[in-house]
Structure formats: structure tokens, C-alpha cells
Write a protein that holds these residues in place. Structure first.
Motif, PDB file in Angstrom:
ATOM      1  N   PRO A 158       0.842  -1.129   9.460  1.00  0.00           N
ATOM      2  CA  PRO A 158       2.223  -0.614   9.466  1.00  0.00           C
ATOM      3  C   PRO A 158       2.277   0.818   8.920  1.00  0.00           C
ATOM      4  O   PRO A 158       1.327   1.281   8.294  1.00  0.00           O
ATOM      5  CB  PRO A 158       2.955  -1.578   8.539  1.00  0.00           C
ATOM      6  CG  PRO A 158       1.909  -2.085   7.600  1.00  0.00           C
ATOM      7  CD  PRO A 158       0.630  -2.117   8.397  1.00  0.00           C
ATOM      8  N   GLN A 159       3.398   1.481   9.163  1.00  0.00           N
ATOM      9  CA  GLN A 159       3.539   2.849   8.671  1.00  0.00           C
ATOM     10  C   GLN A 159       3.414   2.878   7.151  1.00  0.00           C
ATOM     11  O   GLN A 159       3.938   2.019   6.454  1.00  0.00           O
ATOM     12  CB  GLN A 159       4.874   3.452   9.105  1.00  0.00           C
ATOM     13  CG  GLN A 159       4.935   3.737  10.583  1.00  0.00           C
ATOM     14  CD  GLN A 159       6.174   4.511  10.967  1.00  0.00           C
ATOM     15  OE1 GLN A 159       7.075   4.726  10.166  1.00  0.00           O
ATOM     16  NE2 GLN A 159       6.215   4.946  12.209  1.00  0.00           N
ATOM     17  N   LEU A 160       2.703   3.903   6.652  1.00  0.00           N
ATOM     18  CA  LEU A 160       2.361   3.993   5.233  1.00  0.00           C
ATOM     19  C   LEU A 160       3.498   4.570   4.393  1.00  0.00           C
ATOM     20  O   LEU A 160       4.000   5.661   4.670  1.00  0.00           O
ATOM     21  CB  LEU A 160       1.117   4.876   5.072  1.00  0.00           C
ATOM     22  CG  LEU A 160       0.566   5.060   3.666  1.00  0.00           C
ATOM     23  CD1 LEU A 160       0.059   3.729   3.114  1.00  0.00           C
ATOM     24  CD2 LEU A 160      -0.545   6.089   3.671  1.00  0.00           C
ATOM     25  N   SER A 161       3.897   3.832   3.361  1.00  0.00           N
ATOM     26  CA  SER A 161       4.808   4.372   2.355  1.00  0.00           C
ATOM     27  C   SER A 161       4.023   5.402   1.549  1.00  0.00           C
ATOM     28  O   SER A 161       2.835   5.206   1.277  1.00  0.00           O
ATOM     29  CB  SER A 161       5.308   3.268   1.422  1.00  0.00           C
ATOM     30  OG  SER A 161       6.068   2.322   2.134  1.00  0.00           O
ATOM     31  N   THR A 162       4.667   6.505   1.177  1.00  0.00           N
ATOM     32  CA  THR A 162       3.945   7.557   0.460  1.00  0.00           C
ATOM     33  C   THR A 162       4.830   8.222  -0.586  1.00  0.00           C
ATOM     34  O   THR A 162       6.051   8.100  -0.555  1.00  0.00           O
ATOM     35  CB  THR A 162       3.456   8.670   1.406  1.00  0.00           C
ATOM     36  OG1 THR A 162       4.574   9.313   1.994  1.00  0.00           O
ATOM     37  CG2 THR A 162       2.543   8.142   2.485  1.00  0.00           C
ATOM     38  N   ARG A 178       8.231   3.200   3.683  1.00  0.00           N
ATOM     39  CA  ARG A 178       8.028   2.798   5.061  1.00  0.00           C
ATOM     40  C   ARG A 178       7.635   1.315   5.058  1.00  0.00           C
ATOM     41  O   ARG A 178       7.998   0.598   4.144  1.00  0.00           O
ATOM     42  CB  ARG A 178       6.979   3.684   5.725  1.00  0.00           C
ATOM     43  CG  ARG A 178       7.447   5.134   5.860  1.00  0.00           C
ATOM     44  CD  ARG A 178       6.512   5.940   6.746  1.00  0.00           C
ATOM     45  NE  ARG A 178       6.967   7.320   6.843  1.00  0.00           N
ATOM     46  CZ  ARG A 178       6.508   8.322   6.121  1.00  0.00           C
ATOM     47  NH1 ARG A 178       5.550   8.120   5.228  1.00  0.00           N
ATOM     48  NH2 ARG A 178       6.977   9.542   6.279  1.00  0.00           N
ATOM     49  N   ASP A 179       6.882   0.883   6.034  1.00  0.00           N
ATOM     50  CA  ASP A 179       6.629  -0.557   6.198  1.00  0.00           C
ATOM     51  C   ASP A 179       5.491  -1.132   5.369  1.00  0.00           C
ATOM     52  O   ASP A 179       5.328  -2.339   5.319  1.00  0.00           O
ATOM     53  CB  ASP A 179       6.355  -0.847   7.679  1.00  0.00           C
ATOM     54  CG  ASP A 179       7.545  -0.489   8.554  1.00  0.00           C
ATOM     55  OD1 ASP A 179       8.688  -0.558   8.072  1.00  0.00           O
ATOM     56  OD2 ASP A 179       7.312  -0.120   9.718  1.00  0.00           O
ATOM     57  N   SER A 180       4.670  -0.296   4.714  1.00  0.00           N
ATOM     58  CA  SER A 180       3.483  -0.812   4.033  1.00  0.00           C
ATOM     59  C   SER A 180       3.740  -1.300   2.609  1.00  0.00           C
ATOM     60  O   SER A 180       2.842  -1.834   1.973  1.00  0.00           O
ATOM     61  CB  SER A 180       2.383   0.249   4.013  1.00  0.00           C
ATOM     62  OG  SER A 180       2.753   1.318   3.168  1.00  0.00           O
ATOM     63  N   ALA A 220       0.699   9.388   8.089  1.00  0.00           N
ATOM     64  CA  ALA A 220       1.290   8.213   7.444  1.00  0.00           C
ATOM     65  C   ALA A 220       2.179   7.429   8.405  1.00  0.00           C
ATOM     66  O   ALA A 220       2.330   6.219   8.271  1.00  0.00           O
ATOM     67  CB  ALA A 220       2.085   8.627   6.211  1.00  0.00           C
ATOM     68  N   THR A 221       2.742   8.113   9.388  1.00  0.00           N
ATOM     69  CA  THR A 221       3.591   7.422  10.366  1.00  0.00           C
ATOM     70  C   THR A 221       2.783   6.900  11.549  1.00  0.00           C
ATOM     71  O   THR A 221       3.327   6.242  12.416  1.00  0.00           O
ATOM     72  CB  THR A 221       4.704   8.360  10.886  1.00  0.00           C
ATOM     73  OG1 THR A 221       4.107   9.495  11.508  1.00  0.00           O
ATOM     74  CG2 THR A 221       5.616   8.799   9.757  1.00  0.00           C
ATOM     75  N   ARG A 222       1.488   7.195  11.576  1.00  0.00           N
ATOM     76  CA  ARG A 222       0.641   6.746  12.683  1.00  0.00           C
ATOM     77  C   ARG A 222      -0.153   5.478  12.347  1.00  0.00           C
ATOM     78  O   ARG A 222      -0.892   4.981  13.187  1.00  0.00           O
ATOM     79  CB  ARG A 222      -0.322   7.856  13.087  1.00  0.00           C
ATOM     80  CG  ARG A 222       0.397   9.068  13.625  1.00  0.00           C
ATOM     81  CD  ARG A 222      -0.601  10.114  14.098  1.00  0.00           C
ATOM     82  NE  ARG A 222       0.103  11.376  14.272  1.00  0.00           N
ATOM     83  CZ  ARG A 222      -0.282  12.527  13.776  1.00  0.00           C
ATOM     84  NH1 ARG A 222      -1.392  12.599  13.082  1.00  0.00           N
ATOM     85  NH2 ARG A 222       0.420  13.618  13.971  1.00  0.00           N
ATOM     86  N   THR A 223      -0.044   5.020  11.116  1.00  0.00           N
ATOM     87  CA  THR A 223      -0.759   3.808  10.730  1.00  0.00           C
ATOM     88  C   THR A 223       0.065   2.588  11.116  1.00  0.00           C
ATOM     89  O   THR A 223       1.252   2.685  11.424  1.00  0.00           O
ATOM     90  CB  THR A 223      -1.032   3.792   9.217  1.00  0.00           C
ATOM     91  OG1 THR A 223       0.216   3.764   8.526  1.00  0.00           O
ATOM     92  CG2 THR A 223      -1.857   4.983   8.774  1.00  0.00           C
ATOM     93  N   VAL A 259       0.851  -1.186   0.000  1.00  0.00           N
ATOM     94  CA  VAL A 259       0.000   0.000   0.000  1.00  0.00           C
ATOM     95  C   VAL A 259       0.889   1.238   0.000  1.00  0.00           C
ATOM     96  O   VAL A 259       1.792   1.360   0.838  1.00  0.00           O
ATOM     97  CB  VAL A 259      -0.932   0.024   1.229  1.00  0.00           C
ATOM     98  CG1 VAL A 259      -1.785   1.283   1.219  1.00  0.00           C
ATOM     99  CG2 VAL A 259      -1.797  -1.224   1.281  1.00  0.00           C
ATOM    100  N   VAL A 260       0.637   2.151  -0.949  1.00  0.00           N
ATOM    101  CA  VAL A 260       1.385   3.406  -1.036  1.00  0.00           C
ATOM    102  C   VAL A 260       0.386   4.543  -1.160  1.00  0.00           C
ATOM    103  O   VAL A 260      -0.529   4.486  -1.972  1.00  0.00           O
ATOM    104  CB  VAL A 260       2.352   3.420  -2.244  1.00  0.00           C
ATOM    105  CG1 VAL A 260       3.095   4.744  -2.344  1.00  0.00           C
ATOM    106  CG2 VAL A 260       3.339   2.266  -2.154  1.00  0.00           C
ATOM    107  N   GLY A 261       0.562   5.570  -0.339  1.00  0.00           N
ATOM    108  CA  GLY A 261      -0.312   6.732  -0.380  1.00  0.00           C
ATOM    109  C   GLY A 261       0.365   7.900  -1.067  1.00  0.00           C
ATOM    110  O   GLY A 261       1.445   7.772  -1.651  1.00  0.00           O
ATOM    111  N   PHE A 262      -0.270   9.062  -0.993  1.00  0.00           N
ATOM    112  CA  PHE A 262       0.270  10.266  -1.607  1.00  0.00           C
ATOM    113  C   PHE A 262       0.145  11.414  -0.637  1.00  0.00           C
ATOM    114  O   PHE A 262      -0.869  11.546   0.043  1.00  0.00           O
ATOM    115  CB  PHE A 262      -0.494  10.607  -2.895  1.00  0.00           C
ATOM    116  CG  PHE A 262       0.083  11.769  -3.630  1.00  0.00           C
ATOM    117  CD1 PHE A 262       1.195  11.598  -4.443  1.00  0.00           C
ATOM    118  CD2 PHE A 262      -0.443  13.035  -3.495  1.00  0.00           C
ATOM    119  CE1 PHE A 262       1.754  12.674  -5.121  1.00  0.00           C
ATOM    120  CE2 PHE A 262       0.095  14.121  -4.158  1.00  0.00           C
ATOM    121  CZ  PHE A 262       1.197  13.926  -4.970  1.00  0.00           C
TER     122      PHE A 262
END
Length: 77
Positions: free
Chosen positions: A31-35, A74-76, A26-29, A17-20
Motif C-alpha cells: 500500500p501507499q507509504l505513510s511518511t 497514507r495506507d501503510s 511513497a505513492t508508488r508502493t 510502516v512509516v517512512g521519512f
């Protein structure tokens, strides 16, 4: 990511999973969200420069501005 977990999928083992925007959440999810980092300062500077150029009479056609938008892994994913 909760919906993926509820469906029996693991992040990132089964689904990446990668966000924008690289916002603080993003660091509070878990696993932490790659963006993809959105360069807000660069966007503002480019917009201001374009407006100032127009005010100075610059009539050239602008087709776009390319800004650096690095992936923050990050970890996602």
C-alpha cells in the motif's frame, strides 16, 4: 513491505510502516507509504539565513532550528 508480506504479515493490519521524506515513490508502493514530510524548502531557507548571518558577523550560538515536519498519512499505517 515485500519482506513483511513474504513473512506472512499484512501492512497495515499486522504491521504499520512509516517512512521519512515524503518522496514521490511513497505513492508508488502498495500500500501507499505513510511518511514524515521533510520541509526541503524550509531547510534550505534556514541554512541560507544562517550562512548570511555568519557572513554579516553574527557570532551568536545557534542551538537548532525547529521546522514543521507533518506526518502524511497514507495506507501503510
Amino acid at each position: 513491505m515485500q519482506a513483511l508480506r513474504a513473512a506472512g504479515r499484512r501492512v497495515p493490519e499486522d504491521v504499520g510502516v512509516v517512512g521519512f521524506d515524503d518522496s514521490a515513490w511513497a505513492t508508488r508502493t502498495s500500500p501507499q507509504l505513510s511518511t514524515v514530510h521533510q520541509p526541503a524548502e524550509g531547510l534550505g531557507a534556514a541554512a541560507a539565513a544562517a550562512v548570511l548571518a555568519q557572513l554579516d558577523g553574527d557570532q551568536s550560538v545557534r542551538t537548532g532550528i525547529l521546522l514543521d515536519a507533518p506526518v502524511v498519512w497514507r495506507d501503510s499505517a
